[in-house]
Design an enzyme around this catalytic site. Structure first.
Site, PDB file in Angstrom:
ATOM      1  N   HIS A  82       7.181  98.483 132.359  1.00  0.00           N
ATOM      2  CA  HIS A  82       8.079  99.627 132.544  1.00  0.00           C
ATOM      3  C   HIS A  82       7.292 100.918 132.728  1.00  0.00           C
ATOM      4  O   HIS A  82       6.362 101.197 131.975  1.00  0.00           O
ATOM      5  CB  HIS A  82       8.996  99.757 131.325  1.00  0.00           C
ATOM      6  CG  HIS A  82       9.995 100.860 131.435  1.00  0.00           C
ATOM      7  ND1 HIS A  82      11.092 100.781 132.257  1.00  0.00           N
ATOM      8  CD2 HIS A  82      10.048 102.084 130.857  1.00  0.00           C
ATOM      9  CE1 HIS A  82      11.792 101.899 132.169  1.00  0.00           C
ATOM     10  NE2 HIS A  82      11.178 102.706 131.326  1.00  0.00           N
ATOM     11  N   ASN A 122      10.185  94.359 124.798  1.00  0.00           N
ATOM     12  CA  ASN A 122       8.856  94.956 124.617  1.00  0.00           C
ATOM     13  C   ASN A 122       8.778  96.264 125.406  1.00  0.00           C
ATOM     14  O   ASN A 122       8.939  96.260 126.633  1.00  0.00           O
ATOM     15  CB  ASN A 122       7.788  93.969 125.104  1.00  0.00           C
ATOM     16  CG  ASN A 122       6.375  94.447 124.812  1.00  0.00           C
ATOM     17  OD1 ASN A 122       6.094  95.644 124.831  1.00  0.00           O
ATOM     18  ND2 ASN A 122       5.493  93.505 124.534  1.00  0.00           N
ATOM     19  N   MET A 124       6.429  97.923 126.445  1.00  0.00           N
ATOM     20  CA  MET A 124       5.384  97.896 127.473  1.00  0.00           C
ATOM     21  C   MET A 124       5.775  97.010 128.658  1.00  0.00           C
ATOM     22  O   MET A 124       5.087  96.999 129.671  1.00  0.00           O
ATOM     23  CB  MET A 124       4.092  97.319 126.877  1.00  0.00           C
ATOM     24  CG  MET A 124       3.449  98.115 125.769  1.00  0.00           C
ATOM     25  SD  MET A 124       2.540  99.520 126.400  1.00  0.00           S
ATOM     26  CE  MET A 124       1.129  98.685 127.207  1.00  0.00           C
ATOM     27  N   GLU A 125       6.814  96.231 128.508  1.00  0.00           N
ATOM     28  CA  GLU A 125       7.141  95.269 129.561  1.00  0.00           C
ATOM     29  C   GLU A 125       8.496  95.615 130.180  1.00  0.00           C
ATOM     30  O   GLU A 125       8.602  96.543 130.959  1.00  0.00           O
ATOM     31  CB  GLU A 125       7.078  93.843 128.998  1.00  0.00           C
ATOM     32  CG  GLU A 125       5.680  93.539 128.432  1.00  0.00           C
ATOM     33  CD  GLU A 125       5.485  92.106 127.962  1.00  0.00           C
ATOM     34  OE1 GLU A 125       6.156  91.182 128.455  1.00  0.00           O
ATOM     35  OE2 GLU A 125       4.635  91.887 127.073  1.00  0.00           O
ATOM     36  N   MET A 126       9.572  94.946 129.774  1.00  0.00           N
ATOM     37  CA  MET A 126      10.866  95.219 130.390  1.00  0.00           C
ATOM     38  C   MET A 126      11.580  96.389 129.719  1.00  0.00           C
ATOM     39  O   MET A 126      12.492  96.984 130.289  1.00  0.00           O
ATOM     40  CB  MET A 126      11.713  93.948 130.387  1.00  0.00           C
ATOM     41  CG  MET A 126      11.078  92.848 131.248  1.00  0.00           C
ATOM     42  SD  MET A 126      11.791  91.206 130.991  1.00  0.00           S
ATOM     43  CE  MET A 126      13.265  91.304 132.014  1.00  0.00           C
TER      44      MET A 126
END
Lengths: 332, 332
Positions: A82, A122, A124-126
């Site tokens: 993201h 997360n 840092m991710e989605m």
């Protein structure tokens, strides 16, 4: 069983000694094709795997980093999350991940179902969360109807969402690689070079960790047993799960299935060339300095592990509507 | 033609007066299914459309913003580009884009082929360049072989790459919507409400611009004819191409095919609800204040324009190798 059938079977068996030998004696077993018992759930899981509305931005889906057009990986050192955040670790392939003893490099998820919940929430991710992601799905009548048809009622829970994704992922196996054809008795499936590479692979001890149908995925091992692995990646691996100092820099042994497709290599994605990865593993894990010929042979062998890739029609996602929470691609 | 056949045809024709009437008299024509004459080129174009290696990051493909699981759009107000840059304008759907008089909102590309070259090298989008992107493709033997098979030699040029992508895109049509079934004579294909919506759509003048098989895509019109359109989006539209002051805030009329799937609406993607888009268009373009019932009816009609979505197996991309230029996901 009649006499004629028995004698036919006997004759067949006697004519193929290699078959029985290899399947019982080799440290690697073939990948078996997926047996789909819940096709409707697989279809739902496929939709969810490709649905970027499970992310805050509406842009990132499971398939973004486990791209099924590219060996179930993103072919990047570490992933883009993201807001273009740089991920901490290389995205492992989703292919044959049902063979792993646990999920993530540090094994912090025991099952595919448990893993699937992680990246959604997360930051840092989605970068979504499990309330929002479920609210999105619950707002969409076609999703509600599919969940009702599969699970008995319209309730869309995290448990059901991750169950469907996991059941889809269990179908993502890659049988019938050339190596597996050879394992099953087809002597013509491998060249002399590839076979020489496989023999070296066994002789120097790679199969101590890279064994079984996945050629890996079944144990955690220290990265850098004989010599330390030099990296600027701060991941410490399994110790984060066990709290045991002995597990520092211990990571799940990655599968070598489809390794030709899952570059770049290692948990930090620092190596793009399979030859370099082979050379380094021999040095760091086994204390062996390989001759160039051996490296080339082993690389040729590793490329025979590319199996039939999952083939399916792209999912068509049911549209959002006036009740669906809107994505937030850009923070204002 | 024998007498019996002629009389059968006559009887059939006489039994379906609506069919002949609608096809010749309605301002909208049905979408015809794709006729694929170059299947190998379509397959190559599909691979290229899904290949993120055409971007600098190795993460963004054509399909990222023209997602064929989501109506050929990204369902975002404006798109996410390289390094999470916020795009300047809403990504138009790629579905039925072969019907457009020109490509992009301002029509700056005359053809699909010309359009396809743009985002690859746009620093706000895929942020590669035409030298690098071609070097990536040229390094991959399977791509070289496919180009050779289709174009006669291994040369991978921008012209060939964009030709293959365009030929794939020409297959992305959506026939057999319920509205098209009605156009072709099936009276049961539409409800009374949907038909009422279509009649209002015609009566108040929407078909002045939203006509033809695409219900749009064939002309440029000022956004805000009767009243100005209020937006903080700086796009000025067609004037950027023509230099003609009269074209300021003039944009290509978007297709209404699959409009249920291609939210949010308008060149700035500022409106998520179809009802709001209908209401606003009537006010700004036609000076009409619609009753709620009319808005609901027209929205119901617009949802009958969702056609059969392109259905195909996901492409399997040939892997990079030691000669392939590496992606640059993060600028150091």
């Amino acid at each position: 069983m009649n006499i004629k059938l028995v004698s036919t079977l006997l004759a067949t068996t006697l004519a193929m000694p290699a078959l029985a030998d290899r399947l019982s004696t080799e440290p690697v077993q073939p990948i078996e094709p997926a047996v789909i018992t819940e096709p409707e759930k697989v279809e739902l899981g496929k939709k969810l795997f490709f649905d970027p509305r499970l992310s805050r931005s509406g842009f990132i889906s499971c398939n973004s980093c486990h791209n099924l057009s590219m060996g179930g990986s993103d072919n990047l050192p570490t992933s883009i999350g993201h807001n273009w955040q740089e991920g901490p670790i290389n995205s492992p392939t989703v292919l044959n991940s049902n063979l792993n003893v646990a999920q993530f490099w540090d094994g912090r998820a025991a099952t595919l179902q448990e893993q699937a919940a992680g990246p959604i929430a997360n930051p840092m991710e989605m970068a979504s969360n499990h309330v929002l992601a479920l609210d999105v799905l619950r707002s969409i009548p076609q999703y509600r109807a599919e969940f009702a048809s599969i699970y008995g009622d319209e309730d869309i829970t995290l448990e059901r969402v991750t169950d469907a994704i996991a059941v889809f992922e269990e179908t993502l196996v890659t049988p019938n690689s050339r190596f597996d054809l050879w394992l099953k008795g087809d002597d013509s499936a491998l060249t002399q070079q590839e076979l020489a590479g496989y023999n070296t692979f066994k002789e120097i001890g790679c199969t101590a960790c890279h064994n079984g149908p996945g050629l890996g995925g079944t144990s955690f091992q220290r990265m850098g047993i004989v010599q330390p692995y030099i990296t600027d990646n701060p991941s410490e691996g399994r110790v984060a799960v066990t709290g045991n100092d002995a597990d520092r820099f211990s990571f799940k042994v990655p599968t070598l299935r489809n390794v030709e497709l899952t570059y770049p290599y290692f948990h930090d994605g620092a190596y793009w060339k399979l030859e370099e990865a082979v050379d380094l593993m021999a040095k760091l894990q086994l204390g062996r300095e390989l001759a160039l010929e051996d490296i080339d042979n082993m690389t040729a062998f590793l490329k025979t592990l590319t199996g039939e890739q999952p083939s399916f029609t792209i999912p068509l996602l049911p549209p959002s509507n006036n009740d669906t929470p809107q994505p937030v691609p850009f923070e204002k």
